[in-house]
Structure formats: C-alpha cells, structure tokens
Design a protein around this motif. Structure first.
Motif, PDB file in Angstrom:
ATOM      1  N   HIS A 105       0.833  -1.212   0.000  1.00 42.83           N
ATOM      2  CA  HIS A 105       0.000   0.000   0.000  1.00 42.83           C
ATOM      3  C   HIS A 105       0.866   1.259   0.000  1.00 42.83           C
ATOM      4  CE1 HIS A 105      -4.198  -1.353   0.272  1.00 42.83           C
ATOM      5  NE2 HIS A 105      -3.679  -2.440   0.840  1.00 42.83           N
ATOM      6  N   ALA A 106       1.997   1.221   0.695  1.00 39.86           N
ATOM      7  CA  ALA A 106       2.905   2.367   0.682  1.00 39.86           C
ATOM      8  C   ALA A 106       3.420   2.613  -0.736  1.00 39.86           C
ATOM      9  CB  ALA A 106       4.064   2.136   1.646  1.00 39.86           C
ATOM     10  N   ALA A 107       3.794   1.536  -1.422  1.00 35.71           N
ATOM     11  CA  ALA A 107       4.261   1.668  -2.805  1.00 35.71           C
ATOM     12  C   ALA A 107       3.171   2.251  -3.698  1.00 35.71           C
ATOM     13  CB  ALA A 107       4.726   0.319  -3.341  1.00 35.71           C
ATOM     14  N   ALA A 108       1.939   1.782  -3.512  1.00 31.53           N
ATOM     15  CA  ALA A 108       0.821   2.287  -4.311  1.00 31.53           C
ATOM     16  C   ALA A 108       0.590   3.778  -4.073  1.00 31.53           C
ATOM     17  CB  ALA A 108      -0.442   1.499  -3.997  1.00 31.53           C
ATOM     18  N   HIS A 109       0.957   4.257  -2.894  1.00 39.96           N
ATOM     19  CA  HIS A 109       0.808   5.674  -2.563  1.00 39.96           C
ATOM     20  C   HIS A 109       2.115   6.454  -2.758  1.00 39.96           C
ATOM     21  CE1 HIS A 109      -2.881   4.193  -0.667  1.00 39.96           C
ATOM     22  NE2 HIS A 109      -3.310   5.444  -0.759  1.00 39.96           N
ATOM     23  N   GLY A 110       3.134   5.791  -3.342  1.00 43.46           N
ATOM     24  CA  GLY A 110       4.400   6.466  -3.617  1.00 43.46           C
ATOM     25  C   GLY A 110       5.209   6.787  -2.380  1.00 43.46           C
ATOM     26  N   ILE A 111       5.062   5.996  -1.322  1.00 45.50           N
ATOM     27  CA  ILE A 111       5.789   6.231  -0.066  1.00 45.50           C
ATOM     28  C   ILE A 111       6.914   5.194   0.049  1.00 45.50           C
ATOM     29  CG2 ILE A 111       5.655   6.349   2.444  1.00 45.50           C
ATOM     30  CD1 ILE A 111       2.621   6.896   2.117  1.00 45.50           C
ATOM     31  N   PRO A 112       8.174   5.595  -0.194  1.00 51.12           N
ATOM     32  CA  PRO A 112       9.276   4.638  -0.056  1.00 51.12           C
ATOM     33  C   PRO A 112       9.604   4.374   1.413  1.00 51.12           C
ATOM     34  CG  PRO A 112      10.107   6.772  -0.786  1.00 51.12           C
ATOM     35  CD  PRO A 112       8.612   6.894  -0.684  1.00 51.12           C
ATOM     36  N   ILE A 113       9.904   3.126   1.705  1.00 53.76           N
ATOM     37  CA  ILE A 113      10.276   2.697   3.054  1.00 53.76           C
ATOM     38  C   ILE A 113      11.666   2.080   2.969  1.00 53.76           C
ATOM     39  CG2 ILE A 113       9.707   1.132   4.948  1.00 53.76           C
ATOM     40  CD1 ILE A 113       6.804   1.133   3.944  1.00 53.76           C
ATOM     41  N   ILE A 149       9.760   1.229  11.826  1.00 51.05           N
ATOM     42  CA  ILE A 149       9.716   1.618  10.419  1.00 51.05           C
ATOM     43  C   ILE A 149      10.752   2.707  10.206  1.00 51.05           C
ATOM     44  CG2 ILE A 149       8.274   2.489   8.555  1.00 51.05           C
ATOM     45  CD1 ILE A 149       5.825   1.671  10.321  1.00 51.05           C
ATOM     46  N   GLU A 150      11.639   2.501   9.226  1.00 48.55           N
ATOM     47  CA  GLU A 150      12.681   3.483   8.949  1.00 48.55           C
ATOM     48  C   GLU A 150      12.550   3.995   7.523  1.00 48.55           C
ATOM     49  OE1 GLU A 150      16.502   1.935   9.970  1.00 48.55           O
ATOM     50  OE2 GLU A 150      15.940   1.640  12.068  1.00 48.55           O
ATOM     51  N   GLY A 151      12.899   5.247   7.350  1.00 42.24           N
ATOM     52  CA  GLY A 151      12.859   5.911   6.061  1.00 42.24           C
ATOM     53  C   GLY A 151      12.685   7.397   6.281  1.00 42.24           C
TER      54      GLY A 151
END
Length: 191
Positions: A105-113, A149-151
């Motif tokens: 879901h993060a990838a789908a929202h363009g949020i890199p982790i 969670i890191e990023g």
C-alpha cells in the motif's frame, strides 16, 4: 512522476495499477482459495504441504514443488522442537501479512520505506487448551505488535503505514471471527 519500471518498496507502481484495474474490470479474478494438506507424524509433530491454490480465475500452476512446513512443540509441551508450534505460526503469518500489506500500500501511494521490522508476542495460557480451566480461552488472550519503520517519513506517514498494515487479510482473520467448517473425510480404499 516516477520513471517507467522504477520500483517503490520492491513493487512497480504500474504493476499495482494494472492489477487493480484488472480486478475492477473482472471482480471474479479477485477470488482465491488457499489450500494446505497436513499429515500427523508422531506426538506433537505434523507436516504441511502447501502448493496448489485457485486465484486469478484459474488453478495456479506456478509452484512446481510444495512448500513443506513442519509443526512441532517444545519439550515443555511434550514435543521435540521439530518446528515452530502452530500458535507461533499464527504470529509469523500475522507479521508477514501485515508487513507485505504495509509496503504494498505504501508503494501504491508512492511512499518509499527503507526498513520494516516487527516484534510480536502472544499471551497464551495452556490451561484452556488442556481443559484444566473452562474459563481460560484455548487461544491467545492478546497479541502485541510493535513496528520499527525506517525511512524519510513524517510521523503522519508512519501512522498511515500502520493503517495500511491493518488492511492485512491475516490481521482481519485474527481480529474478526471467521466461520470454520469441520468435516470428516472417509479413508481412501486400498486396492
């Protein structure tokens, strides 16, 4: 805008979009039937074979060999540590599903982790399972989950990632009762 074929969290955004669009056009493709075959070995030791499943509108043939998973018990529960016990597998399944759900879901929202680590623990009392106290639940009393969670993420994005993790199918299974139908198979006739 991201360049074509660029990945976010190991997923290509265009693949996510294509999959979502295909399922919107044909919702029947979203129906899956997962299968496990299990055989008792001895004592608390049993073995599961996981290979075939139905999904995407057809029987899947991508797995040429089964995944073989041993279930065991520690000596304190009369086993020999042949593998993790089934209640530990629940924690493993929950961690894996919540993590995958979060990063997808993060990838789908363009949020890199950069990194996700999870610690889970479950409070369990064997008195229920052993029939020693009818007021004690057979399963977990409570499960604790802590994400690291890191990023390059804001606190708000981290909270959003936690909400994504709660979309996990296994989280849903664990937090909402699922009907379980139990049947009995007749032994196969020996020729």
């Amino acid at each position: 805008m991201e360049a074509p074929n660029q990945q976010v969290n190991g997923f290509k955004p265009e693949d996510i979009t294509a999959t979502i669009n295909a399922l919107k056009e044909n919702p029947a493709m979203a129906k899956f039937e997962w299968r496990v075959r299990n055989k008792w070995i001895n004592g608390g030791h049993n073995r599961s074979n996981i290979q075939d499943f139905y999904g995407g509108g057809k029987e899947d043939t991508s797995r040429t060999r089964p995944f073989v998973v041993d279930n065991g018990e520690p000596p304190i529960l009369l086993g020999n540590n042949e593998g993790p016990n089934p209640v530990e597998f629940i924690l493993h399944g929950l961690a894996g599903c919540m993590t995958t759900t979060m990063v997808l879901h993060a990838a789908a929202h363009g949020i890199p982790i950069d990194s996700v680590e999870t610690k889970l623990s479950g409070d369990w009392d064997a008195q229920g399972f052993l029939g020693l106290d009818p007021t004690v639940r057979n399963g977990y009393k409570q499960i604790h989950i802590d994400f690291k969670i890191e990023g390059d993420l804001t606190d708000s994005q981290k909270e959003q990632l936690i909400s994504f993790a709660q979309k996990s199918p296994v989280y849903d299974i664990v937090t909402h009762g699922v009907p379980v139908n139990i049947g009995l198979q007749e032994p196969e006739a020996v020729a």
